[in-house]
Scaffold this active site. Sequence first.
Site, PDB file in Angstrom:
ATOM      1  CB  SER A 144      -3.939  -0.281   6.978  1.00  0.00           C
ATOM      2  OG  SER A 144      -4.383   0.754   6.121  1.00  0.00           O
ATOM      3  CE1 TYR A 157      -0.610   4.225   8.988  1.00  0.00           C
ATOM      4  CE2 TYR A 157      -1.484   3.646   6.815  1.00  0.00           C
ATOM      5  CZ  TYR A 157      -1.609   3.669   8.201  1.00  0.00           C
ATOM      6  OH  TYR A 157      -2.723   3.104   8.791  1.00  0.00           O
TER       7      TYR A 157
END
Length: 253
Positions: A144, A157
């Site tokens: 990501s 996260y």
Amino acid sequence: MQQLFDLTGKRALITGSSQGIGLALAQALASAGAQIVLNGRDATKLAQACEQLQSQGYACETQAFDVTDANAVQLGVAEIEARAPIDILVNNAGIQIRGAFTEFKATDWDRLIATNLSSAFHVGQAVARHMVQRKRGKIVNVCSVQSELGRPTIAPYTATKGGLKMLTKGMAIDLGPQGIQVNGLGPGYFDTELTSALVKDPVFTGWIEKRVPAGRWGKVEELGGAMIFLASAASDFVNGHILYVDGGMTASL
């Protein structure tokens, strides 16, 4: 040159692929000729996704198992390998849980670590053991932009995606001598079922339009080219790399 990207005869397992980015990546690999194995926990959703691919003329099968359960992973991968070899693994399964750092629940931290990071270790290890025997294979971990960048309310996260980046590099070092390439695909902000609320939020979408040089959200099909590259012979000398497909976000302050 085109044959470098040809995946005809290859078999790809994509975790978390009943919808969203996972399904889009499966479709991209199928369009290049790969036979697809969809994975998730919901057998019904997997069957529906598989039917969608088959209606487009693609070869598809499913294997339902929980990627956070090491024993279930071992059994699931063994069943897939018993039918035919896995040439390509895409570790895509992931979740997002938001919350202020000081209020973040320990149980949610554990869920994020298990789903976003430990699953890639479990599935990657199980599949790599078979790839090592064949001295070939492609593994792509879906990272990501949060493997590089942070934002408020997503510290846990970000930790999982940063960890996945380094796991990717470590796997590449260990498995490279065995003829296996391990790389990461780093999506930016994409319009999917899981981000629909953010897409509809004018404040957040306004921030995206200003923050991303491309000036917009990404479309999941725009991940396809990078995925095919990392899964094909075109990337045989690419190992331990994270390829960001983010409209320029990681390049811009």
